[in-house]
Design a protein around this motif. Structure first.
Motif, PDB file in Angstrom:
ATOM      1  N   GLY A   1       0.811  -1.209   0.000  1.00 10.53           N
ATOM      2  CA  GLY A   1       0.000   0.000   0.000  1.00 10.53           C
ATOM      3  C   GLY A   1       0.847   1.262   0.000  1.00 10.53           C
ATOM      4  N   VAL A   2       1.864   1.298   0.858  1.00  6.53           N
ATOM      5  CA  VAL A   2       2.745   2.463   0.915  1.00  6.53           C
ATOM      6  C   VAL A   2       3.555   2.589  -0.369  1.00  6.53           C
ATOM      7  CG1 VAL A   2       4.741   3.465   2.090  1.00  6.53           C
ATOM      8  CG2 VAL A   2       2.848   2.521   3.430  1.00  6.53           C
ATOM      9  N   ALA A   3       4.085   1.480  -0.861  1.00  6.71           N
ATOM     10  CA  ALA A   3       4.851   1.515  -2.110  1.00  6.71           C
ATOM     11  C   ALA A   3       3.982   1.968  -3.271  1.00  6.71           C
ATOM     12  CB  ALA A   3       5.454   0.143  -2.396  1.00  6.71           C
ATOM     13  N   GLY A   4       2.717   1.526  -3.293  1.00 14.83           N
ATOM     14  CA  GLY A   4       1.807   1.947  -4.352  1.00 14.83           C
ATOM     15  C   GLY A   4       1.549   3.439  -4.331  1.00 14.83           C
ATOM     16  N   GLU A   5       1.404   4.004  -3.137  1.00 17.54           N
ATOM     17  CA  GLU A   5       1.234   5.456  -3.000  1.00 17.54           C
ATOM     18  C   GLU A   5       2.425   6.207  -3.581  1.00 17.54           C
ATOM     19  OE1 GLU A   5       0.689   6.732   0.983  1.00 17.54           O
ATOM     20  OE2 GLU A   5      -1.375   6.022   1.121  1.00 17.54           O
ATOM     21  N   ILE A   6       3.607   5.784  -3.163  1.00 21.17           N
ATOM     22  CA  ILE A   6       4.835   6.440  -3.625  1.00 21.17           C
ATOM     23  C   ILE A   6       4.964   6.339  -5.138  1.00 21.17           C
ATOM     24  CG2 ILE A   6       7.359   6.357  -3.519  1.00 21.17           C
ATOM     25  CD1 ILE A   6       7.017   5.306  -0.614  1.00 21.17           C
ATOM     26  N   ALA A   7       4.699   5.154  -5.673  1.00 18.44           N
ATOM     27  CA  ALA A   7       4.816   4.943  -7.113  1.00 18.44           C
ATOM     28  C   ALA A   7       3.826   5.803  -7.885  1.00 18.44           C
ATOM     29  CB  ALA A   7       4.607   3.464  -7.435  1.00 18.44           C
TER      30      ALA A   7
ATOM     31  N   ASN B   1       7.396   1.974 -11.611  1.00 17.92           N
ATOM     32  CA  ASN B   1       7.701   2.734 -10.401  1.00 17.92           C
ATOM     33  C   ASN B   1       7.380   1.961  -9.133  1.00 17.92           C
ATOM     34  OD1 ASN B   1       8.670   4.985 -11.790  1.00 17.92           O
ATOM     35  ND2 ASN B   1       6.618   5.849 -12.021  1.00 17.92           N
ATOM     36  N   LEU B   2       6.414   1.039  -9.215  1.00 15.92           N
ATOM     37  CA  LEU B   2       6.097   0.230  -8.044  1.00 15.92           C
ATOM     38  C   LEU B   2       7.281  -0.652  -7.649  1.00 15.92           C
ATOM     39  CD1 LEU B   2       4.020  -0.762  -5.946  1.00 15.92           C
ATOM     40  CD2 LEU B   2       3.377  -2.530  -7.591  1.00 15.92           C
ATOM     41  N   LEU B   3       7.922  -1.250  -8.628  1.00 16.72           N
ATOM     42  CA  LEU B   3       9.083  -2.087  -8.323  1.00 16.72           C
ATOM     43  C   LEU B   3      10.187  -1.265  -7.657  1.00 16.72           C
ATOM     44  CD1 LEU B   3       9.301  -4.302 -11.533  1.00 16.72           C
ATOM     45  CD2 LEU B   3       8.308  -4.905  -9.320  1.00 16.72           C
ATOM     46  N   ASP B   4      10.409  -0.071  -8.175  1.00 17.50           N
ATOM     47  CA  ASP B   4      11.420   0.798  -7.573  1.00 17.50           C
ATOM     48  C   ASP B   4      11.032   1.171  -6.140  1.00 17.50           C
ATOM     49  OD1 ASP B   4      12.790   0.701  -9.944  1.00 17.50           O
ATOM     50  OD2 ASP B   4      12.217   2.705 -10.607  1.00 17.50           O
TER      51      ASP B   4
ATOM     52  N   TYR C   1      11.607  -1.712  -3.791  1.00 19.04           N
ATOM     53  CA  TYR C   1      13.044  -1.928  -3.604  1.00 19.04           C
ATOM     54  C   TYR C   1      13.648  -0.872  -2.677  1.00 19.04           C
ATOM     55  CZ  TYR C   1      17.987  -2.453  -4.838  1.00 19.04           C
ATOM     56  OH  TYR C   1      19.347  -2.641  -4.793  1.00 19.04           O
ATOM     57  N   CYS C   2      13.183   0.362  -2.801  1.00 23.33           N
ATOM     58  CA  CYS C   2      13.783   1.478  -2.055  1.00 23.33           C
ATOM     59  C   CYS C   2      13.098   1.761  -0.724  1.00 23.33           C
ATOM     60  CB  CYS C   2      13.749   2.745  -2.908  1.00 23.33           C
ATOM     61  SG  CYS C   2      14.740   2.672  -4.412  1.00 23.33           S
ATOM     62  N   LEU C   3      11.974   1.130  -0.450  1.00 25.62           N
ATOM     63  CA  LEU C   3      11.215   1.442   0.760  1.00 25.62           C
ATOM     64  C   LEU C   3      12.055   1.211   2.008  1.00 25.62           C
ATOM     65  CD1 LEU C   3       8.418   2.307   1.828  1.00 25.62           C
ATOM     66  CD2 LEU C   3       7.836  -0.142   1.954  1.00 25.62           C
ATOM     67  N   ASP C   4      12.140   2.235   2.867  1.00 26.24           N
ATOM     68  CA  ASP C   4      12.900   2.102   4.101  1.00 26.24           C
ATOM     69  C   ASP C   4      11.974   2.230   5.299  1.00 26.24           C
ATOM     70  OD1 ASP C   4      12.426   4.870   4.505  1.00 26.24           O
ATOM     71  OD2 ASP C   4      14.303   5.398   3.498  1.00 26.24           O
ATOM     72  N   ALA C   5      12.506   1.930   6.468  1.00 27.27           N
ATOM     73  CA  ALA C   5      11.713   1.905   7.694  1.00 27.27           C
ATOM     74  C   ALA C   5      11.107   3.265   7.999  1.00 27.27           C
ATOM     75  CB  ALA C   5      12.577   1.425   8.855  1.00 27.27           C
ATOM     76  N   GLU C   6      11.883   4.314   7.814  1.00 29.80           N
ATOM     77  CA  GLU C   6      11.391   5.651   8.139  1.00 29.80           C
ATOM     78  C   GLU C   6      10.209   6.038   7.272  1.00 29.80           C
ATOM     79  OE1 GLU C   6      13.030  10.277   8.425  1.00 29.80           O
ATOM     80  OE2 GLU C   6      14.367   8.668   7.750  1.00 29.80           O
TER      81      GLU C   6
END
Length: 268
Positions: A226-232, A245-248, A251-256
């Motif tokens: 869900g968070v990665a989809g928002e960012i993408a 962009n979802l794959l990126d 891959y790049c999602l961090d804890a913060e």
């Protein structure tokens, strides 16, 4: 479960790189394999009965996706579930199009009945159809698409949790995750995501990765996607670029970032 638990689960997937065995449909194999790789897991697509017993012995989890179902695959799916049970591995069932045909509905129920450590991930209409009349509601699906909101499937999901002793993830505009003791709602994601085929299937695959490291509620996978989809979506002009962009973002999602963006409520 709190946000830190989700972050810890993501770290575990990246550290352990679990192998996730997928018996999945032809449409989404590339999408789900890339999604697993991007989050840090290791995918394998296995459809031959001759190797399923051997592979389940060292795989971390089994994902069964009925999207392109036929009689040959049904037997292989059942055999793979038997092997997963034998080795104590979790099974993720994605009942794609459940309710669209009696074959899909009956096959989904048989797989759910057979699995000993089960997570069900589906859209609202699929969850309602899987539960059937016993749950007291009627599905409004169109093929593999849901015409029901997530909240419409909550009672059906509660029934499935009790009947199959499992966890259920209802994916939609709001993701609802129901376990024996708790209910969670995630308000992440983006309206563009349903316009990419296999987005729910990717969630099922990711659910297998997290289950392989011990997070068997389905919540962590839904939160991460869900968070990665928002960012993408913020970086995408349409569904085509969203897929890349979802794959990126995975891959790049961090804890913060995960902790800052997560919109999670719980009860129970």
């Amino acid at each position: 479960m709190n946000t830190q638990t989700i972050v810890t689960a993501l770290s575990a997937v990246r550290a352990q790189k679990p192998l996730v065995l997928n018996i999945t449909n032809y449409v989404v194999m590339n999408n789900t394999a890339n999604g697993l790789l991007a989050v840090g897991a290791s995918p394998i697509m296995a459809h031959s009965r001759d190797e399923l017993a051997e592979m389940m012995a060292f795989s971390g989890a089994l994902v069964v996706n009925i999207g392109t179902l036929d009689s040959v695959w049904i037997e292989r799916m059942r055999f793979a579930v038997e092997q997963a049970n034998q080795h104590g591995k979790p099974v993720v069932l994605d009942p794609v199009g459940c309710g669209a045909s009696s074959l899909r509905t009956e096959t989904s129920r048989r797989i759910a009945e057979a699995a000993e450590c089960l997570i069900i991930r589906g859209n609202a209409s699929e969850i309602i159809a899987l539960a059937g009349a016993e749950a007291g509601s009627k599905a409004n699906g169109k093929g593999v698409d849901s015409l029901d909101a997530s909240e419409a499937a909550v009672d059906a999901a509660r029934y499935l949790v009790q009947h199959y002793r499992c966890s259920v993830v209802i994916s939609g505009e709001t993701d609802v995750i129901i376990t024996e003791n708790s209910e969670f709602r995630l308000h992440n994601g983006h309206a563009m995501m349903p316009f990419v085929t296999g987005m729910g299937c990717t969630l099922s695959a990711l659910t297998g990765a997290f289950a392989a490291v011990g997070e068997t509620t389905g919540l962590a996978a839904a939160a991460v996607l869900g968070v990665a989809g928002e960012i993408a979506a913020e970086q995408s002009a349409g569904p085509g670029s969203l897929q890349l962009n979802l794959l990126d973002a995975l891959y790049c999602l961090d804890a913060e970032t995960l902790m800052q963006r997560l919109k999670l409520t719980s009860s129970g």
